[in-house]
Design an enzyme around this catalytic site. Structure first.
Site, PDB file in Angstrom:
ATOM      1  N   LYS A 186     -17.562  -6.643   6.348  1.00  0.00           N
ATOM      2  CA  LYS A 186     -16.044  -7.764   6.304  1.00  0.00           C
ATOM      3  C   LYS A 186     -16.198  -7.721   7.744  1.00  0.00           C
ATOM      4  O   LYS A 186     -15.661  -5.948   8.908  1.00  0.00           O
ATOM      5  CB  LYS A 186     -15.088  -7.181   5.746  1.00  0.00           C
ATOM      6  CG  LYS A 186     -14.130  -8.038   4.949  1.00  0.00           C
ATOM      7  CD  LYS A 186     -13.495  -6.836   4.421  1.00  0.00           C
ATOM      8  CE  LYS A 186     -12.699  -7.358   3.446  1.00  0.00           C
ATOM      9  NZ  LYS A 186     -12.278  -5.930   2.528  1.00  0.00           N
TER      10      LYS A 186
ATOM     11  N   HIS B  84       0.518  -1.175  -0.093  1.00  0.00           N
ATOM     12  CA  HIS B  84      -0.134   0.023   0.279  1.00  0.00           C
ATOM     13  C   HIS B  84       0.721   1.415  -0.078  1.00  0.00           C
ATOM     14  O   HIS B  84       0.808   1.946  -0.855  1.00  0.00           O
ATOM     15  CB  HIS B  84      -0.664  -0.091   1.141  1.00  0.00           C
ATOM     16  CG  HIS B  84      -2.538  -1.084   1.454  1.00  0.00           C
ATOM     17  ND1 HIS B  84      -2.133  -1.626   2.557  1.00  0.00           N
ATOM     18  CD2 HIS B  84      -2.826  -1.206   0.095  1.00  0.00           C
ATOM     19  CE1 HIS B  84      -3.212  -2.520   2.486  1.00  0.00           C
ATOM     20  NE2 HIS B  84      -3.380  -2.852   1.044  1.00  0.00           N
TER      21      HIS B  84
ATOM     22  N   ARG C  28      -1.292  -6.063  -9.222  1.00  0.00           N
ATOM     23  CA  ARG C  28      -0.749  -6.604  -7.610  1.00  0.00           C
ATOM     24  C   ARG C  28      -0.162  -7.927  -9.625  1.00  0.00           C
ATOM     25  O   ARG C  28       0.583  -8.269  -9.680  1.00  0.00           O
ATOM     26  CB  ARG C  28      -1.312  -7.556  -7.202  1.00  0.00           C
ATOM     27  CG  ARG C  28      -0.609  -6.894  -5.731  1.00  0.00           C
ATOM     28  CD  ARG C  28      -1.319  -6.954  -4.219  1.00  0.00           C
ATOM     29  NE  ARG C  28      -3.334  -7.654  -4.904  1.00  0.00           N
ATOM     30  CZ  ARG C  28      -3.629  -6.925  -3.812  1.00  0.00           C
ATOM     31  NH1 ARG C  28      -3.151  -7.135  -2.706  1.00  0.00           N
ATOM     32  NH2 ARG C  28      -4.758  -6.767  -3.785  1.00  0.00           N
TER      33      ARG C  28
ATOM     34  N   SER D 259      -2.810  -7.556   2.801  1.00  0.00           N
ATOM     35  CA  SER D 259      -3.290  -7.896   4.621  1.00  0.00           C
ATOM     36  C   SER D 259      -3.976  -9.248   4.470  1.00  0.00           C
ATOM     37  O   SER D 259      -3.526  -9.292   5.533  1.00  0.00           O
ATOM     38  CB  SER D 259      -4.483  -6.304   4.187  1.00  0.00           C
ATOM     39  OG  SER D 259      -3.973  -5.166   3.977  1.00  0.00           O
TER      40      SER D 259
HETATM   41  P1  ADP Z   1      -5.709  -5.779   0.339  1.00  0.00           P
HETATM   42  O1  ADP Z   1      -4.483  -5.305   0.674  1.00  0.00           O
HETATM   43  O2  ADP Z   1      -6.808  -6.705   1.375  1.00  0.00           O
HETATM   44  O3  ADP Z   1      -5.665  -6.338  -1.230  1.00  0.00           O
HETATM   45  P2  ADP Z   1      -7.155  -3.519   0.622  1.00  0.00           P
HETATM   46  O4  ADP Z   1      -8.304  -2.853   0.003  1.00  0.00           O
HETATM   47  O5  ADP Z   1      -6.629  -2.814   1.500  1.00  0.00           O
HETATM   48  O6  ADP Z   1      -6.820  -4.882   0.534  1.00  0.00           O
HETATM   49  O7  ADP Z   1      -6.765  -2.663  -0.742  1.00  0.00           O
HETATM   50  C1  ADP Z   1      -6.380  -1.062  -1.368  1.00  0.00           C
HETATM   51  C2  ADP Z   1      -5.484  -1.344  -2.814  1.00  0.00           C
HETATM   52  O8  ADP Z   1      -4.430  -1.313  -2.068  1.00  0.00           O
HETATM   53  C3  ADP Z   1      -5.815  -2.416  -3.691  1.00  0.00           C
HETATM   54  O9  ADP Z   1      -7.175  -2.651  -4.198  1.00  0.00           O
HETATM   55  C4  ADP Z   1      -5.209  -2.559  -4.772  1.00  0.00           C
HETATM   56  O10 ADP Z   1      -4.569  -1.291  -5.350  1.00  0.00           O
HETATM   57  C5  ADP Z   1      -3.759  -1.921  -3.106  1.00  0.00           C
HETATM   58  N1  ADP Z   1      -3.040  -2.214  -3.191  1.00  0.00           N
HETATM   59  C6  ADP Z   1      -2.352  -3.664  -1.919  1.00  0.00           C
HETATM   60  N2  ADP Z   1      -2.008  -4.341  -1.658  1.00  0.00           N
HETATM   61  C7  ADP Z   1      -1.304  -4.188  -3.190  1.00  0.00           C
HETATM   62  C8  ADP Z   1       0.392  -4.862  -3.583  1.00  0.00           C
HETATM   63  N3  ADP Z   1       1.332  -5.053  -2.662  1.00  0.00           N
HETATM   64  N4  ADP Z   1       0.775  -3.466  -4.504  1.00  0.00           N
HETATM   65  C9  ADP Z   1       0.778  -3.176  -4.989  1.00  0.00           C
HETATM   66  N5  ADP Z   1      -1.019  -2.321  -4.558  1.00  0.00           N
HETATM   67  C10 ADP Z   1      -1.183  -2.818  -3.435  1.00  0.00           C
END
Ligand code: ADP
Length: 180
Positions: free
Chosen positions: A52, A28, A101, A138
């Site tokens: 959730k 993130h 990703r 996450s």
């Molecule tokens: P999670 O991390 O569980 O996928 P989130 O809703 O917290 O879910 O993630 C928010 C957004 O952050 C995702 O939709 C994606 O765009 C971005 N994101 C999350 N993890 C990554 C990562 N490892 N690399 C790039 N972008 C990411």
């Protein structure tokens, strides 16, 4: 050399990085940091998702994000519920920034971006993930940490500490966590 730009060309470009951030990971942060270098203002919007089961409350997630993004002067963290396009319109945000990703992310993100454009003309901009974090989400971090696996280097140091504390306290007092 400066270009002769038309009126309004330099208007503030405020974008949003939405998500659950339960908890914030280095994946993130990589996207937030890159967005902060590209756009004038970045709003990190933490989804209050009542359906959730989260490990951290929305307030805790917001607080952790504020701490780990404190070094960016153009990043703000807030919470939102409902439709992201409504949040964008209410806050003068013209685009959503998302990280991609893998191909598996693409289908869902494409559908969401097309829906959001149809609903309100809000654009979605995609950044491919830093390969260091391509496998990182996450839910996986929580799962690994729950079984004592090493998540060092995958989340910021302060998240690592709070993750361990929370999992430890859940071990001592298991039971329904309720909606967070
Ligand atoms: P999670 O991390 O569980 O996928 P989130 O809703 O917290 O879910 O993630 C928010 C957004 O952050 C995702 O939709 C994606 O765009 C971005 N994101 C999350 N993890 C990554 C990562 N490892 N690399 C790039 N972008 C990411």
């Amino acid at each position: 050399m400066t270009a002769d730009l038309p009126e309004g060309w330099n208007r503030v470009r405020r974008v949003v990085c939405p998500g659950s951030f339960d908890p914030v990971t280095n994946g993130h942060l990589d996207i937030i940091g890159r967005a902060a270098r590209l756009y004038d203002e970045v709003v990190v919007a933490v989804l209050t998702n009542v359906s959730k089961q989260a490990l951290f409350t929305t307030d805790e997630r917001v607080e952790m994000l504020r701490e780990v993004t404190a070094g960016y002067r153009n990043v703000q963290v807030t919470r939102f519920h409902g439709l992201i396009v409504d949040f964008c319109q209410a806050n003068d945000i013209s685009a959503i920034v998302k990280g991609l990703r893998a191909v598996s992310d693409f289908e869902y993100e494409q559908m969401m971006s097309q829906m959001n454009y149809r609903l309100a003309g809000i654009e979605t901009l995609f950044m491919t993930t830093n390969p260091l974090y391509a496998f990182l989400r996450s839910s996986l971090v929580k799962e690994i940490a729950r079984y004592g696996g090493d998540v060092d280097g995958l989340v910021p140091e302060l998240v690592l500490v709070r993750l361990r504390d929370r999992l430890e306290s859940l071990k001592q007092a298991p039971g329904p966590g309720g909606t967070r």
